[in-house]
Structures are given as structure tokens and as C-alpha cells.
Design an enzyme around this catalytic site. Structure first.
Site, PDB file in Angstrom:
ATOM      1  N   LYS A   1     -18.891  66.847   9.728  1.00 55.15           N
ATOM      2  CA  LYS A   1     -19.807  66.230   8.698  1.00 55.15           C
ATOM      3  C   LYS A   1     -19.062  64.641   9.350  1.00 55.15           C
ATOM      4  CE  LYS A   1     -19.175  67.587   4.975  1.00 55.15           C
ATOM      5  NZ  LYS A   1     -19.029  68.483   4.091  1.00 55.15           N
TER       6      LYS A   1
ATOM      7  N   THR B   1     -21.945  56.944  -3.518  1.00 57.62           N
ATOM      8  CA  THR B   1     -21.739  58.442  -2.643  1.00 57.62           C
ATOM      9  C   THR B   1     -20.510  59.562  -2.830  1.00 57.62           C
ATOM     10  OG1 THR B   1     -19.809  57.744  -0.838  1.00 57.62           O
ATOM     11  CG2 THR B   1     -21.666  57.175  -0.334  1.00 57.62           C
TER      12      THR B   1
ATOM     13  N   GLY C   1     -20.049  62.781  -4.064  1.00 57.76           N
ATOM     14  CA  GLY C   1     -20.716  64.533  -4.261  1.00 57.76           C
ATOM     15  C   GLY C   1     -21.605  64.106  -2.908  1.00 57.76           C
ATOM     16  N   THR C   2     -21.225  63.830  -1.445  1.00 61.72           N
ATOM     17  CA  THR C   2     -22.586  64.132  -0.620  1.00 61.72           C
ATOM     18  C   THR C   2     -22.075  65.036   0.192  1.00 61.72           C
ATOM     19  OG1 THR C   2     -20.703  62.822   0.431  1.00 61.72           O
ATOM     20  CG2 THR C   2     -22.915  61.345   0.245  1.00 61.72           C
ATOM     21  N   GLY C   3     -21.072  65.815   0.609  1.00 61.54           N
ATOM     22  CA  GLY C   3     -20.551  67.372   0.985  1.00 61.54           C
ATOM     23  C   GLY C   3     -21.743  67.982   0.108  1.00 61.54           C
ATOM     24  N   CYS C   4     -21.252  67.957  -1.667  1.00 57.89           N
ATOM     25  CA  CYS C   4     -21.890  69.395  -2.146  1.00 57.89           C
ATOM     26  C   CYS C   4     -23.233  69.427  -2.076  1.00 57.89           C
ATOM     27  CB  CYS C   4     -20.930  68.778  -3.597  1.00 57.89           C
ATOM     28  SG  CYS C   4     -19.238  68.376  -4.057  1.00 57.89           S
TER      29      CYS C   4
HETATM   30  N1  LIG Z   1     -23.137  55.601   3.854  1.00 56.04           N
HETATM   31  C1  LIG Z   1     -24.828  57.071   4.376  1.00 56.04           C
HETATM   32  N2  LIG Z   1     -25.216  56.747   4.864  1.00 56.04           N
HETATM   33  C2  LIG Z   1     -26.620  58.200   4.909  1.00 56.04           C
HETATM   34  N3  LIG Z   1     -25.378  59.140   5.353  1.00 56.04           N
HETATM   35  C3  LIG Z   1     -23.990  59.196   4.760  1.00 56.04           C
HETATM   36  C4  LIG Z   1     -23.384  58.275   4.695  1.00 56.04           C
HETATM   37  N4  LIG Z   1     -21.816  59.215   4.119  1.00 56.04           N
HETATM   38  C5  LIG Z   1     -21.849  60.320   4.190  1.00 56.04           C
HETATM   39  N5  LIG Z   1     -23.503  60.374   4.646  1.00 56.04           N
HETATM   40  C6  LIG Z   1     -23.439  61.659   5.690  1.00 56.04           C
HETATM   41  O1  LIG Z   1     -23.485  62.772   3.969  1.00 56.04           O
HETATM   42  C7  LIG Z   1     -22.916  64.030   4.867  1.00 56.04           C
HETATM   43  C8  LIG Z   1     -21.493  64.433   3.999  1.00 56.04           C
HETATM   44  O2  LIG Z   1     -20.839  63.806   5.324  1.00 56.04           O
HETATM   45  P1  LIG Z   1     -19.450  63.224   3.692  1.00 56.04           P
HETATM   46  O3  LIG Z   1     -19.682  62.329   3.416  1.00 56.04           O
HETATM   47  O4  LIG Z   1     -18.878  63.105   5.907  1.00 56.04           O
HETATM   48  O5  LIG Z   1     -18.693  64.327   3.339  1.00 56.04           O
HETATM   49  P2  LIG Z   1     -18.155  64.795   2.429  1.00 56.04           P
HETATM   50  O6  LIG Z   1     -18.607  63.842   1.155  1.00 56.04           O
HETATM   51  O7  LIG Z   1     -17.615  65.692   2.693  1.00 56.04           O
HETATM   52  O8  LIG Z   1     -16.615  63.811   2.395  1.00 56.04           O
HETATM   53  C9  LIG Z   1     -23.290  63.504   5.446  1.00 56.04           C
HETATM   54  O9  LIG Z   1     -24.691  64.820   6.255  1.00 56.04           O
HETATM   55  C10 LIG Z   1     -22.351  62.300   5.948  1.00 56.04           C
HETATM   56  O10 LIG Z   1     -23.717  61.784   7.436  1.00 56.04           O
HETATM   57  C1  LIG Z   2     -15.067  69.479  -8.615  1.00 55.52           C
HETATM   58  C2  LIG Z   2     -15.351  68.469  -7.302  1.00 55.52           C
HETATM   59  N1  LIG Z   2     -16.044  68.863  -6.007  1.00 55.52           N
HETATM   60  C3  LIG Z   2     -15.848  68.397  -5.467  1.00 55.52           C
HETATM   61  C4  LIG Z   2     -15.549  67.092  -4.930  1.00 55.52           C
HETATM   62  C5  LIG Z   2     -16.374  66.780  -3.862  1.00 55.52           C
HETATM   63  O1  LIG Z   2     -16.688  65.721  -3.781  1.00 55.52           O
HETATM   64  P1  LIG Z   2     -16.416  64.073  -3.608  1.00 55.52           P
HETATM   65  O2  LIG Z   2     -16.276  64.543  -1.967  1.00 55.52           O
HETATM   66  O3  LIG Z   2     -18.185  63.841  -3.331  1.00 55.52           O
HETATM   67  O4  LIG Z   2     -16.217  63.297  -4.084  1.00 55.52           O
HETATM   68  C6  LIG Z   2     -15.361  67.220  -6.121  1.00 55.52           C
HETATM   69  N2  LIG Z   2     -15.781  65.749  -6.166  1.00 55.52           N
HETATM   70  N3  LIG Z   2     -15.237  67.393  -7.616  1.00 55.52           N
END
Ligand SMILES: Nc1ncnc2c1ncn2[C@@H]1O[C@H](COP(=O)(O)OP(=O)(O)O)[C@@H](O)[C@H]1O
Ligand SMILES: Cc1ncc(COP(=O)(O)O)c(N)n1
Length: 263
Positions: free
Chosen positions: A173, A204, A206-209
């Protein structure tokens, strides 16, 4: 038949990430969501104020209850907290005949650690090898492989380094890079670049979850990995675009954005 999807993850009391994000995503995508809670966090828009992990026994019991009676068509893992839990969950996944989406959650958006440093080896050696799709972000790639990514071209090198631990597919990602939100999906032979406009939205959490649960939901519906990831990327992009303010800090993505469109 409605497919069953199981999340094995931590609880986020603020409702934006973890188990709560996973179950909301599953509802939005039309599957039956179920949960194995690995840890409870006291968490809000400002950060993680506390975290308490459950015992291996409690995690195993929840998993067995769900899988032995109800059955699962896909599993997603998130925060696993400790080496003991990572190893127990890896064993359970290995015994389960369903695709596994492994989000190797290391640190929250606020920089709070959600995984003990002593668990990294177990993630590399036990958990990644049983993943159908692993979905590390760039910080997790650096933690797990030592590869630092500063540009899109370097995503390839990161993917190869993670694939070396044995997941069938990896989705790197690139959400933390500047410019478009670009992710790279590969199994070492095929490459799929997923590109979406970056939404200038600080909410943003929770994006990854959300992305990993959406992939699991699509796999449970019978989609191939590239199809599932493409559909999941569309869903998370919409959820980021609709992310909203909550509390004083970083608000959640909107898991219900598709219901609200036009309402
Ligand atoms: N500002 C944003 N606009 C559009 N897509 C985003 C944005 N930030 C993250 N994403 C997308 O959200 C998903 C989760 O990515 P990321 O934020 O890197 O993960 P994590 O929550 O694990 O740090 C990926 O598909 C990423 O490209
Ligand atoms: C319980 C739990 N699981 C996963 C994440 C990661 O999410 P984020 O990267 O968006 O903070 C979080 N903050 N809390």
C-alpha cells in the site's frame, strides 16, 4: 447464500479501525461478518490510550467456535499484539480451508505500537507464509524487510522482499507516498497497479483495516485475488473521500459511504 467472513483483530473503541471497521466493511459489502477479538484498545481520534491483549486460549476458543460450527469463506487478520498470538493465529489459519488476508498491523496512524517488537520474527516466519494476500503499508514493509520505499518505482523491490517470506500475493500500500494513492499487487509473476486520486482528507483512520476486510469480503464472494483487490480499492477510495471529522484528531473513513450517496 450469504458468505461468512471472519476478522481476527483488535477492538478500536472509537469505531474507526480494527474489528469495528472490519464488521462495518463486511456489512457494506453484503457478507456476514464475524469476529475473533485479540486485544481491546482504548482508542479515539487522538491516539491509543491503552491496550490489553487476550490470552491465546481465548483467541483459539473464539476462532474454533466460529469455524467449527458456522464455517468461513475468508479470514482477515489485523492487530495480533504479541508473538504468542501471531503464532497461534498462524496455526489456526494453516488448518482453515479459506483464503486469508493478512494485514500485518504494526503501528497506528498516531504512531502507537500495536505489535510487540518481539513478534516481528513470528510475523515473517509463521504468519506471512500462510497468507493468501498480505497487505503491508510502507512502515510495515520497512519493519519486516528493511526495505524503505520513497517512490512508486521502489514498490516493486518492497513487494519482492515481502514475497520472499511466502505469501501467495502481496499488496504493497503506497498510501503514505505523496501523489496519487498507488498500491502494487503482485504474486511474483503478474503485476497489477492500483491507482486512485489522493483525497486531501485527514480523516483516514482505518484505511488499512477497511481495505483488507473489503478484499476478504470479495474473496468470500468467489472473486479472484486481482478482482477482489480492484473492487476493494474502489470501496476504500470512496470511504476515504467521505471520511469525516470525529473528536479533536483524525476521524474515520466512512464505511457507509455507498449507502449515503444520493441520500
Ligand atoms: N488520502 C488518500 N486518498 C486516497 N486513498 C488513500 C489515501 N490514503 C490512503 N489511501 C489508500 O488507502 C489504502 C490503505 O493504505 P494506507 O493508508 O497506506 O494503509 P494503512 O492504514 O495500513 O497505513 C490504500 O489503498 C491507499 O492507497
Ligand atoms: C485495533 C486497531 N487495529 C488496527 C489499527 C490500525 O489502523 P490505522 O492504521 O488506520 O490507525 C488501529 N488503529 N487499531
Amino acid at each position: 447464500m450469504i458468505p461468512n467472513v471472519l476478522t481476527v483483530a483488535g477492538s478500536d473503541s472509537g469505531g474507526g479501525a480494527g474489528i469495528q471497521a472490519d464488521l462495518k466493511t463486511m456489512l457494506a459489502l453484503g457478507v456476514h461478518g464475524m469476529s475473533v477479538v485479540t486485544a481491546v484498545t482504548a482508542q479515539n481520534s487522538l491516539g491509543v490510550q491503552g491496550a490489553w491483549e487476550l490470552s491465546v486460549e481465548a483467541v483459539r476458543a473464539q476462532y474454533r467456535s466460529v469455524v467449527d460450527d458456522i464455517g468461513v469463506q475468508a479470514v482477515k487478520t489485523g492487530m495480533l499484539a504479541s508473538a504468542e498470538l501471531v503464532e497461534a493465529v498462524a496455526e489456526l489459519l494453516a488448518e482453515t480451508d479459506a483464503p486469508a488476508v493478512v494485514d500485518p498491523v504494526g503501528v497506528s496512524k498516531h504512531g502507537d505500537s500495536l505489535l510487540a517488537a518481539s513478534a516481528l520474527d513470528s510475523v515473517r516466519m509463521k504468519l506471512l507464509p500462510v497468507a493468501t494476500v498480505a497487505t503491508p503499508n510502507l512502515d510495515e514493509v520497512a519493519q519486516l524487510t528493511g526495505v524503505r520505499v520513497e517512490s512508486e518505482e521502489q514498490l516493486r523491490r518492497a513487494a519482492a522482499a515481502v514475497l520472499a517470506y511466502g505469501p501467495r500475493w502481496v499488496l504493497i500500500k503506497g498510501g503514505h507516498l505523496p501523489g496519487d494513492a498507488v498500491d502494487l499487487l503482485t504474486d511474483g509473476t503478474e503485476e497489477h497497479w492500483l491507482r486512485a486520486p489522493r483525497h486531501d482528507n485527514r480523516h483516514t483512520h482505518g484505511t488499512g483495516c477497511t481495505l483488507a476486510s473489503a478484499i476478504a469480503s470479495q474473496l468470500a464472494k468467489g472473486r479472484s485475488v486481482p478482482e477482489a483487490v480492484t473492487a476493494a480499492k474502489e470501496y476504500v477510495t470512496g470511504a476515504v473521500a467521505a471520511g469525516f471529522a470525529l473528536g479533536e484528531g483524525i476521524g474515520p473513513v466512512d464505511h457507509g459511504w455507498e449507502f449515503r450517496t444520493g441520500s
